[in-house]
Design a protein around this motif. Structure first.
Motif, PDB file in Angstrom:
ATOM      1  N   MET A 262      29.611  22.885  18.531  1.00 51.35           N
ATOM      2  CA  MET A 262      29.317  21.565  19.068  1.00 51.35           C
ATOM      3  C   MET A 262      28.799  21.637  20.501  1.00 51.35           C
ATOM      4  SD  MET A 262      29.721  19.401  16.702  1.00 51.35           S
ATOM      5  CE  MET A 262      29.465  17.979  17.772  1.00 51.35           C
ATOM      6  N   ALA A 263      29.323  22.579  21.284  1.00 46.64           N
ATOM      7  CA  ALA A 263      28.878  22.698  22.677  1.00 46.64           C
ATOM      8  C   ALA A 263      27.396  23.049  22.744  1.00 46.64           C
ATOM      9  CB  ALA A 263      29.714  23.748  23.407  1.00 46.64           C
ATOM     10  N   ARG A 264      26.925  23.915  21.839  1.00 49.88           N
ATOM     11  CA  ARG A 264      25.493  24.252  21.826  1.00 49.88           C
ATOM     12  C   ARG A 264      24.654  23.020  21.497  1.00 49.88           C
ATOM     13  NH1 ARG A 264      26.923  28.695  18.851  1.00 49.88           N
ATOM     14  NH2 ARG A 264      25.847  27.930  16.984  1.00 49.88           N
ATOM     15  N   ALA A 265      25.098  22.235  20.508  1.00 50.49           N
ATOM     16  CA  ALA A 265      24.350  21.032  20.146  1.00 50.49           C
ATOM     17  C   ALA A 265      24.344  20.040  21.305  1.00 50.49           C
ATOM     18  CB  ALA A 265      24.948  20.410  18.891  1.00 50.49           C
ATOM     19  N   PHE A 266      25.453  19.931  22.027  1.00 50.82           N
ATOM     20  CA  PHE A 266      25.510  19.048  23.200  1.00 50.82           C
ATOM     21  C   PHE A 266      24.533  19.509  24.269  1.00 50.82           C
ATOM     22  CE2 PHE A 266      28.982  16.347  22.032  1.00 50.82           C
ATOM     23  CZ  PHE A 266      28.989  15.341  22.989  1.00 50.82           C
ATOM     24  N   ARG A 267      24.479  20.823  24.512  1.00 58.18           N
ATOM     25  CA  ARG A 267      23.527  21.345  25.502  1.00 58.18           C
ATOM     26  C   ARG A 267      22.100  21.033  25.076  1.00 58.18           C
ATOM     27  NH1 ARG A 267      24.270  27.442  25.973  1.00 58.18           N
ATOM     28  NH2 ARG A 267      22.494  27.197  27.360  1.00 58.18           N
ATOM     29  N   ALA A 268      21.842  21.133  23.778  1.00 60.53           N
ATOM     30  CA  ALA A 268      20.485  20.902  23.276  1.00 60.53           C
ATOM     31  C   ALA A 268      20.051  19.455  23.460  1.00 60.53           C
ATOM     32  CB  ALA A 268      20.401  21.312  21.810  1.00 60.53           C
ATOM     33  N   VAL A 269      20.947  18.500  23.183  1.00 61.69           N
ATOM     34  CA  VAL A 269      20.552  17.103  23.355  1.00 61.69           C
ATOM     35  C   VAL A 269      20.360  16.802  24.840  1.00 61.69           C
ATOM     36  CG1 VAL A 269      22.848  16.014  23.515  1.00 61.69           C
ATOM     37  CG2 VAL A 269      20.963  14.762  22.494  1.00 61.69           C
ATOM     38  N   GLY A 270      21.144  17.446  25.704  1.00 66.89           N
ATOM     39  CA  GLY A 270      20.935  17.279  27.141  1.00 66.89           C
ATOM     40  C   GLY A 270      19.577  17.798  27.580  1.00 66.89           C
ATOM     41  N   LYS A 271      19.171  18.930  27.016  1.00 67.21           N
ATOM     42  CA  LYS A 271      17.844  19.478  27.331  1.00 67.21           C
ATOM     43  C   LYS A 271      16.748  18.557  26.832  1.00 67.21           C
ATOM     44  CE  LYS A 271      14.835  23.473  26.618  1.00 67.21           C
ATOM     45  NZ  LYS A 271      14.671  24.797  25.957  1.00 67.21           N
ATOM     46  N   ALA A 272      16.938  17.987  25.640  1.00 62.42           N
ATOM     47  CA  ALA A 272      15.942  17.069  25.084  1.00 62.42           C
ATOM     48  C   ALA A 272      15.745  15.862  25.990  1.00 62.42           C
ATOM     49  CB  ALA A 272      16.361  16.626  23.684  1.00 62.42           C
ATOM     50  N   GLN A 273      16.817  15.324  26.504  1.00 64.69           N
ATOM     51  CA  GLN A 273      16.704  14.155  27.380  1.00 64.69           C
ATOM     52  C   GLN A 273      16.134  14.534  28.736  1.00 64.69           C
ATOM     53  OE1 GLN A 273      20.741  12.414  27.017  1.00 64.69           O
ATOM     54  NE2 GLN A 273      19.777  10.771  25.832  1.00 64.69           N
ATOM     55  N   ALA A 274      16.502  15.718  29.229  1.00 65.48           N
ATOM     56  CA  ALA A 274      15.956  16.168  30.511  1.00 65.48           C
ATOM     57  C   ALA A 274      14.461  16.427  30.416  1.00 65.48           C
ATOM     58  CB  ALA A 274      16.674  17.437  30.962  1.00 65.48           C
ATOM     59  N   SER A 275      13.974  16.668  29.202  1.00 63.65           N
ATOM     60  CA  SER A 275      12.541  16.923  28.987  1.00 63.65           C
ATOM     61  C   SER A 275      11.765  15.651  28.673  1.00 63.65           C
ATOM     62  CB  SER A 275      12.365  17.930  27.843  1.00 63.65           C
ATOM     63  OG  SER A 275      13.026  19.148  28.148  1.00 63.65           O
ATOM     64  N   GLY A 276      12.388  14.500  28.829  1.00 68.42           N
ATOM     65  CA  GLY A 276      11.697  13.235  28.651  1.00 68.42           C
ATOM     66  C   GLY A 276      12.224  12.375  27.523  1.00 68.42           C
ATOM     67  N   GLY A 277      13.084  12.929  26.678  1.00 59.08           N
ATOM     68  CA  GLY A 277      13.685  12.148  25.601  1.00 59.08           C
ATOM     69  C   GLY A 277      12.773  12.005  24.397  1.00 59.08           C
ATOM     70  N   ASP A 278      13.309  11.352  23.362  1.00 59.57           N
ATOM     71  CA  ASP A 278      12.586  11.136  22.113  1.00 59.57           C
ATOM     72  C   ASP A 278      12.089  12.456  21.533  1.00 59.57           C
ATOM     73  OD1 ASP A 278      11.555   9.693  19.974  1.00 59.57           O
ATOM     74  OD2 ASP A 278       9.658   9.245  21.000  1.00 59.57           O
ATOM     75  N   ARG A 279      12.968  13.454  21.518  1.00 60.84           N
ATOM     76  CA  ARG A 279      12.592  14.747  20.993  1.00 60.84           C
ATOM     77  C   ARG A 279      13.814  15.451  20.428  1.00 60.84           C
ATOM     78  NH1 ARG A 279       9.826  18.159  25.183  1.00 60.84           N
ATOM     79  NH2 ARG A 279      10.472  19.908  23.891  1.00 60.84           N
TER      80      ARG A 279
END
Length: 303
Positions: A262-279
């Motif tokens: 779960m921690a990896r998935a949380f990091r991934a969604v944080g990266k997606a939002q930091a990259s502009g979201g909707d991804r």
């Protein structure tokens, strides 16, 4: 604006009717209705502890054999089944929302048994969206991880977060934000399989367990979820609302603990939002990570 449902045959209140708090700070609490008018608020005899509830928010009284709900000029509004009301003749099963608190009226059948069933739902379901809550999600994740390892099957998880959701609440109010979360929850359920488990794990964040799915299949699901959210629009008095959602996913690896997955998935969604979201971001091949982010999110959800 006053709203009363279609006329139905009056019946004498049983005086054993109860309100069950199904969502909010007082979740699980039972409030008995009787002959006397019952005021609900922070500073009333039956006090609700949530700060989003007004000091004297609403009252329920017996009139002509029916339970009548009245808003007491709360400002924030009183809602029945997501419809804002000034006065409303309640029916069995109606859901009353004041601030973040949601109460359900039970007045028919075996009330004691039904109240016990509602308590179970409070413990396992999110009262706003009726998806699973974080506790039930963790139980499902543990069960599916064990099953995947026993039978040598794939398993992936997806974490999703609504982009800039606070702006929706700031611009349109929390009631509209809640309605949006309910709508998005329904749309997400519509694109998932029966065996998939989707839960609201905190605020505007959701998680999905995907039994039997490897990384590519998880990406496909995450993309479908992202697209269905982006296509949704909520028409309100203050305008049409559209939002986007970011997703992070990861497949289960041999040595993963559930918290590490779960921690990896949380990091991934944080990266997606930091990259502009909707991804969508894939964390399946990221280096091993600690469980800190998932455990910290649990602490924030409980705060």
């Amino acid at each position: 604006m006053s709203h009363t449902p279609a006329t139905h045959s009056p019946k004498k209140p049983s005086y054993a009717a109860v309100l069950v708090v199904v969502h909010g700070a007082d979740a699980g609490r039972h409030i008995t209705l009787g002959n006397a008018a019952l005021e609900l608020g922070r500073d009333t005899a039956v006090a609700l502890t949530d700060a989003t509830v007004m000091a004297r928010h609403a009252e329920i009284r017996s009139e002509s054999g029916q339970w009548v709900l009245r808003d007491l000029g709360s400002g924030g509004g009183t809602f029945v089944n997501d419809l804002r009301v000034e006065e409303y003749v309640l029916r069995d099963g109606d859901r009353i929302r004041m601030g973040r608190q949601i109460l359900k009226l039970l007045e028919a059948g075996d009330i004691e048994r039904r109240a016990a069933e509602e308590l179970f739902r409070v413990q396992t379901l999110d009262g706003l969206t009726m998806l699973g809550n974080r506790d039930s999600f963790e139980a499902a994740l543990s069960r599916e991880v064990s099953r995947a390892r026993r039978f040598g099957q794939g398993l992936s998880v997806v974490v999703l977060d609504v982009d800039a959701f606070r702006k929706v609440n700031s611009a349109h109010g929390e009631a509209v934000g809640n309605l949006l979360l309910q709508r998005l929850s329904q749309r997400m359920q519509g694109v998932l399989r029966r065996q998939d488990v989707v839960s609201r794990i905190e605020g505007d964040a959701f998680a999905v367990v995907l039994p039997g799915c490897e990384a590519q299949e998880a990406r496909d699901v995450a993309e479908r979820l992202r697209r269905v959210v982006a296509a949704e629009q909520l028409v309100t008095d203050s305008g049409t609302i559209r939002v986007t959602m970011s997703a992070g996913f990861s497949r289960l690896r041999t040595r993963d603990s559930e918290a590490e997955l779960m921690a990896r998935a949380f990091r991934a969604v944080g990266k997606a939002q930091a990259s502009g979201g909707d991804r969508v971001e894939d964390a399946s091949h990221w280096v091993p990570t600690s469980a800190t982010e998932w455990n910290e999110s649990a602490s924030e959800a409980d705060a």
